[in-house]
Enzyme design. Structure first.
Site, PDB file in Angstrom:
ATOM      1  N   ILE A  21       0.840  -1.195   0.000  1.00  0.00           N
ATOM      2  CA  ILE A  21       0.000   0.000   0.000  1.00  0.00           C
ATOM      3  C   ILE A  21       0.877   1.247   0.000  1.00  0.00           C
ATOM      4  CG2 ILE A  21      -1.687   1.317   1.348  1.00  0.00           C
ATOM      5  CD1 ILE A  21      -2.861  -1.401   2.243  1.00  0.00           C
ATOM      6  N   TYR A 149      -6.052  -2.646  10.734  1.00  0.00           N
ATOM      7  CA  TYR A 149      -6.994  -3.674  10.262  1.00  0.00           C
ATOM      8  C   TYR A 149      -8.002  -3.945  11.365  1.00  0.00           C
ATOM      9  CZ  TYR A 149      -8.779  -8.092   8.398  1.00  0.00           C
ATOM     10  OH  TYR A 149      -9.593  -9.076   7.938  1.00  0.00           O
ATOM     11  N   TYR A 159      -5.060 -14.088  12.828  1.00  0.00           N
ATOM     12  CA  TYR A 159      -4.331 -12.830  12.761  1.00  0.00           C
ATOM     13  C   TYR A 159      -3.381 -12.691  13.943  1.00  0.00           C
ATOM     14  CZ  TYR A 159      -3.670  -8.092  10.933  1.00  0.00           C
ATOM     15  OH  TYR A 159      -3.139  -6.958  10.374  1.00  0.00           O
ATOM     16  N   LYS A 166      -2.349  -3.895  16.409  1.00  0.00           N
ATOM     17  CA  LYS A 166      -3.167  -2.899  15.717  1.00  0.00           C
ATOM     18  C   LYS A 166      -4.077  -2.148  16.698  1.00  0.00           C
ATOM     19  CE  LYS A 166      -1.763  -3.517  11.453  1.00  0.00           C
ATOM     20  NZ  LYS A 166      -0.889  -2.501  10.818  1.00  0.00           N
TER      21      LYS A 166
END
Length: 270
Positions: A21, A149, A159, A166
């Site tokens: 990204i 996320y 995850y 996160k």
């Protein structure tokens, strides 16, 4: 394009290859008229193709370990020298879990691995803002964005401890963002992106399942890396000057869905 970032200067962390990204953000920022410095950890730079991106966007590269205050200080000081002034935007696109890489289950974490991942993925964001804030390196109405996320809010079993990282990252954005906004008129936000097939993302067990499920759940479908870059550019621009302390979901509507007809159909197939 729209010249949304004409005359603006920035630092972009985390571009590894064309799937990143951060790579797409750099390309779009260049197209919109920005100048910026690219940075990544020395080991990541050896693995990726960041020199190609630098050539394409007329950018300089400054290697930096984002967990090192000395490296970050050097990065910020040299960036201001290269760019000829204060910074208008920063992208933090950094995440890593040693437990995931080593195949450790969440219920059997190795805690020195946990600490390393936590430092790289979340505490590094605090360190970057610490240096920017205390050196008064950001222009007023500047914008700092980190990528996250929604495993920070909901359970995605594979995850692993990245979900914890996160969650902490998002909290840092709000807490530091208050002081940055109050004292220097700088906005701080996180973008909670759809599961995206970046080099890092594909290292998560069951990632293909994440993508397929999210695609079926989201009324607009998953957001691509390029679409995330477009959204990031809007947050760097002057069009979003009063948006701060937000965790902004960029996920095709997934985050507000309970269930979709596509998912229901899948489970009720004869």
């Amino acid at each position: 394009m729209y010249n949304l970032l004409k005359g603006k200067k920035g630092i972009i962390f985390g571009a590894l290859d064309e799937n990143s990204i951060a790579w797409k953000v750099a390309e779009r920022a260049h197209e919109e008229g920005a100048e910026f410095v690219l940075t990544n950890a020395p080991i990541a730079m050896r693995m990726g193709q960041i020199k190609e991106l630098a050539a394409k966007t007329n950018s300089e590269i400054i290697p930096a370990d984002a967990t090192s205050m000395d490296d970050i200080t050097n990065l910020v000081e040299k960036s201001m020298e290269i760019l000829g002034g204060k910074i208008d935007f920063v992208l933090h696109s950094i995440g890593m879990s040693v437990n995931v890489r080593k195949g450790r289950h969440y219920t059997d974490s190795k805690y020195d691995f946990t600490t390393k991942g936590w430092d790289v993925s979340a505490v590094s964001f605090h360190k970057v803002m610490n240096v920017l804030y205390n050196k008064q390196a950001m222009n007023e109405w500047g914008s700092i964005v980190a990528l996250t996320y929604m495993a920070a809010q909901r359970v995605f079993p594979d995850y692993n401890d990245m979900a914890d990282n996160k969650a902490y990252l998002e909290s840092i954005a709000r807490s530091f963002g208050y002081f940055f906004g109050r004292d220097h008129k700088v906005r701080v936000n996180t973008i909670s992106q759809s599961p995206t097939p970046t080099t890092a993302g594909q290292g998560v067990k069951g990632f293909d399942g994440f993508i397929s499920y999210a695609e079926k759940m989201s009324p607009l479908g998953n957001a691509s890396a390029l679409e995330c870059a477009d959204y990031t550019i809007s947050l760097f621009s002057d069009l979003t000057k009063k948006v701060t302390l937000q965790n902004l979901f960029h996920d095709g509507g997934f985050s507000n869905m309970g269930v979709s007809t596509a998912v229901m159909d899948k489970f009720t197939e004869e």
